[in-house]
Design an enzyme around this catalytic site. Structure first.
Site, mmCIF file in Angstrom:
data_model
loop_
_atom_site.group_PDB
_atom_site.id
_atom_site.type_symbol
_atom_site.label_atom_id
_atom_site.label_comp_id
_atom_site.label_asym_id
_atom_site.label_seq_id
_atom_site.Cartn_x
_atom_site.Cartn_y
_atom_site.Cartn_z
ATOM 1 N N CYS A 1 36.403 20.935 72.297
ATOM 2 C CA CYS A 1 35.893 20.556 73.624
ATOM 3 C C CYS A 1 36.113 19.076 73.917
ATOM 4 C CB CYS A 1 34.415 20.900 73.720
ATOM 5 S SG CYS A 1 33.454 20.211 72.374
ATOM 6 N N GLU B 1 26.381 23.414 76.375
ATOM 7 C CA GLU B 1 27.459 22.525 75.902
ATOM 8 C C GLU B 1 28.755 23.186 76.321
ATOM 9 O OE1 GLU B 1 27.258 19.599 74.463
ATOM 10 O OE2 GLU B 1 25.078 19.541 74.258
HETATM 11 P P1 NAP Z 1 33.517 31.468 76.306
HETATM 12 O O1 NAP Z 1 34.403 32.549 76.760
HETATM 13 O O2 NAP Z 1 32.578 30.865 77.271
HETATM 14 O O3 NAP Z 1 32.723 32.039 75.048
HETATM 15 C C1 NAP Z 1 31.734 31.293 74.407
HETATM 16 C C2 NAP Z 1 30.715 32.233 73.804
HETATM 17 O O4 NAP Z 1 30.052 32.960 74.831
HETATM 18 C C3 NAP Z 1 31.326 33.285 72.880
HETATM 19 O O5 NAP Z 1 30.431 33.536 71.831
HETATM 20 C C4 NAP Z 1 31.417 34.497 73.774
HETATM 21 O O6 NAP Z 1 31.417 35.681 73.044
HETATM 22 C C5 NAP Z 1 30.153 34.345 74.571
HETATM 23 N N1 NAP Z 1 30.130 35.043 75.862
HETATM 24 C C6 NAP Z 1 31.161 35.236 76.715
HETATM 25 N N2 NAP Z 1 30.730 35.908 77.798
HETATM 26 C C7 NAP Z 1 29.401 36.134 77.627
HETATM 27 C C8 NAP Z 1 28.387 36.784 78.401
HETATM 28 N N3 NAP Z 1 28.643 37.333 79.585
HETATM 29 N N4 NAP Z 1 27.156 36.828 77.902
HETATM 30 C C9 NAP Z 1 26.867 36.273 76.707
HETATM 31 N N5 NAP Z 1 27.770 35.682 75.922
HETATM 32 C C10 NAP Z 1 29.025 35.594 76.388
HETATM 33 O O7 NAP Z 1 34.310 30.253 75.691
HETATM 34 P P2 NAP Z 1 35.712 30.236 74.998
HETATM 35 O O8 NAP Z 1 36.724 30.151 76.086
HETATM 36 O O9 NAP Z 1 35.823 31.297 74.003
HETATM 37 O O10 NAP Z 1 35.584 28.809 74.245
HETATM 38 C C11 NAP Z 1 36.220 27.671 74.654
HETATM 39 C C12 NAP Z 1 35.358 26.888 75.642
HETATM 40 O O11 NAP Z 1 34.186 26.425 75.023
HETATM 41 C C13 NAP Z 1 36.078 25.636 76.112
HETATM 42 O O12 NAP Z 1 35.847 25.453 77.483
HETATM 43 C C14 NAP Z 1 35.409 24.542 75.313
HETATM 44 O O13 NAP Z 1 35.494 23.266 75.887
HETATM 45 C C15 NAP Z 1 34.015 25.037 75.227
HETATM 46 N N6 NAP Z 1 33.336 24.387 74.109
HETATM 47 C C16 NAP Z 1 32.400 23.421 74.363
HETATM 48 C C17 NAP Z 1 31.787 22.748 73.324
HETATM 49 C C18 NAP Z 1 30.758 21.652 73.564
HETATM 50 O O14 NAP Z 1 30.113 21.236 72.624
HETATM 51 N N7 NAP Z 1 30.601 21.168 74.783
HETATM 52 C C19 NAP Z 1 32.125 23.077 72.017
HETATM 53 C C20 NAP Z 1 33.079 24.068 71.794
HETATM 54 C C21 NAP Z 1 33.669 24.727 72.843
HETATM 55 P P3 NAP Z 1 32.785 36.531 72.881
HETATM 56 O O15 NAP Z 1 33.830 35.565 72.415
HETATM 57 O O16 NAP Z 1 32.430 37.546 71.878
HETATM 58 O O17 NAP Z 1 33.068 37.099 74.225
#
Ligand code: NAP
Ligand code: MG
Length: 505
Positions: free
Chosen positions: A307, A273
């Site tokens: 999102c 997602e």
């Molecule tokens: P992100 O950087 O991708 O982080 C999301 C999750 O992944 C966090 O728990 C993060 O942990 C973890 N993570 C990051 N790098 C990782 C790796 N190499 N291995 C394993 N886990 C890892 O996302 P964000 O920027 O914080 O969140 C915003 C994004 O999420 C936006 O693009 C938004 O649209 C999307 N989103 C989508 C939905 C949906 O339902 N489609 C819902 C909510 C958000 P850490 O933070 O501890 O690094």
């Protein structure tokens, strides 16, 4: 203000006594035990509005991660074999706990993730609704007896839990987005390890573990690992035990999850997602005043950190000037500041890195010709609402997902151009269209390449019985109702040969 989950009954106010607040959020939850992680480093979890420390957590290393997966694997067969009533009872009990701890859950969301009170209430309602839906899952998994052209043979399709599911949850709707995986997963007989975002270790995982512990969930069914993504992230995904990684977050990290799942020693599924770039389209026959409200809610709930948040407002030229005036006037009334105040709409951005990124998009778009009608500099992490007119689809505030309180308004001529601009993005999560003609709205919706389109509503909506998910770079798979039931189980074809079969040799 509409609520996100329109069908939810009001929370029961009859709860007689408020339970003592949960405490002890300073380590890992593995096999039913609360204990420090072995990394030898602590994670400081801060309130993005006040900067105060909410808690400090002794972080996990790979040995903790491995122990969590081992305990989930060891527990899974017994959990799978529990009666549906036992699993349903745990879900129902956790609903009672969520109700009794309503205020406490809101407070953690406000303090840890910068949720306004309005958004925290919306999130609580979504949490409650998905848990109630998941409580029905133990009774909704059925198999089938299939027709077969082989004499004396009976052919059955069983539906089994997948096994162990690894959940990676983001910080924006942390308790809901973690639990929309965790709740269905355990209700269906899987066991789980959750790795919450380091921004929200409590609301993205540990708080859920407290609720299930209180509800009587056996040790090992749910485990929570708090650690650094750069240190244990890859190991979390590549570990041989989980059969599926349920990831919610950015498209870049989602791709990485998919790559690692494909090359890990044990091939595994992914449910992704990911990010969005949601259009809200206002056609020439729209109810303008209503469309303004829908587009304000769709953009500014949770200061745009959703999102499905409306990232582009696409307005027909015949309505454009009046829409821009009314939109700006409405946004001017939104209160920005302390998320604890009940009427605050715009609270703090989660961290300075996110804020810096979105300010760059704002500055570059202004330099590129976007006309700023409302704005202001950040105060701490609170960014006052920003409204831009004369935006084109290639300016950074329209092209990228800004995840902030920034509203770009784009002018188009006619329905065909509106559809073209709406689809002119590599993302396809949510979308919305406003028109007085429902048949036209439906036709338009069917032309949008997205997982979700709302006619005459904001783009921000989620309900536990509908398929939630994205097309294109917004993800793979669907949450909700029968869709998540399929995603978190697997078919098993089993045959029984009742009479001896005639083999040719
Ligand atoms: P992100 O950087 O991708 O982080 C999301 C999750 O992944 C966090 O728990 C993060 O942990 C973890 N993570 C990051 N790098 C990782 C790796 N190499 N291995 C394993 N886990 C890892 O996302 P964000 O920027 O914080 O969140 C915003 C994004 O999420 C936006 O693009 C938004 O649209 C999307 N989103 C989508 C939905 C949906 O339902 N489609 C819902 C909510 C958000 P850490 O933070 O501890 O690094
Ligand atoms: Mg925090």
């Amino acid at each position: 203000m509409t609520t996100l989950v329109a069908t939810m009954p009001p929370k029961s106010e009859t709860t007689s006594s408020v339970p003592p607040r949960y405490s002890g959020f300073n380590g890992q939850y593995i096999n039913g035990s609360w204990r420090p992680g072995h990394r030898g480093r602590t994670l400081k979890d801060t309130d993005p509005f006040t900067g105060e420390t909410v808690t400090e957590i002794a972080m996990a290393d790979q040995s903790d991660l491995d122990e969590a997966y081992q305990s989930a694997e060891k527990t899974q067969p017994a959990w799978r074999d529990t009666l549906p009533a036992e699993r349903a009872a745990i879900m129902l009990r956790s609903l009672e706990i969520m109700d009794a701890r309503h205020e406490e859950i809101l407070d953690w969301l406000i303090r840890e993730s910068g949720s306004t009170r309005i958004k925290a209430e919306v999130e609580w309602q979504m949490l409650f609704a998905i848990t109630r839906e998941a409580a029905s899952f133990p009774y909704r998994v059925t198999g089938r007896i299939l027709p077969i052209d082989e004499p004396g043979k009976e052919s059955r399709a069983y539906r089994q839990p997948i096994g162990v599911i690894g959940v990676i949850s983001p910080w924006n709707f942390p308790i809901y987005l973690a639990h929309r995986s965790v709740g269905p997963a355990i209700a269906l007989g899987n066991t789980v390890v959750v790795k919450p975002s380091q921004e929200t270790p409590i609301t993205g995982g540990l708080l859920i573990a407290k609720i299930y512990e209180e509800a009587g969930l056996p040790p090992g069914v749910l485990n929570v690992i708090v650690g650094s993504s750069s240190e244990i992230g890859d190991a979390f995904i590549q570990h041989p035990i989980p059969a599926l990684i349920s990831f919610t977050g950015s498209t870049d990290v989602g791709r990485h999850v998919m790559q690692l799942a494909a090359t890990s020693p044990m091939l595994k599924r992914v449910a992704l997602e990911l990010g969005g770039n949601t259009p809200c389209v206002v056609l020439d026959d729209a109810d303008l005043i209503y469309a303004v409200k829908a587009a304000v809610y769709g953009r500014f709930l949770h200061q745009g950190e959703i999102c499905m948040s409306t990232n582009r407002i696409i307005v027909d030229a015949t309505l454009y000037d009046e829409f821009v005036d009314r939109y700006t006037a409405h946004v001017k009334t939104l209160k920005a500041g302390n998320p604890q105040d009940p009427d605050t709409v715009i609270g703090p951005i989660i961290n300075s890195k996110q804020l810096t990124n979105m300010m760059k998009h704002v500055n570059d778009s202004r330099a590129g010709g976007a006309r700023q009608l409302l704005g202001g500099n950040p105060n701490g992490l609170v960014l006052p609402p920003q409204v831009f007119a004369d935006v084109t689809n290639d300016m950074p505030i329209a092209r990228f997902e800004t995840f902030g309180p920034i509203a770009p308004i784009i002018k188009v001529n006619g329905e065909a151009e509106a559809l073209h601009v709406a689809n002119d993005t590599p993302f396809g999560l949510s979308s919305s269209v406003c028109t007085r003609d429902e048949a036209r709205g439906l036709r338009f919706a069917l032309g949008v390449r997205a997982g979700m389109t709302h006619v005459n509503d904001s783009s921000v909506d989620d309900t536990p019985t509908a398929p939630f998910g994205g097309e294109k770079n917004s993800g793979i798979g669907r949450f909700g109702g029968e869709w998540i039931l399929e995603e978190f189980t697997t078919p098993h074809w089993i045959t029984v040969q009742h009479t001896p079969r005639q083999y040719p040799f």
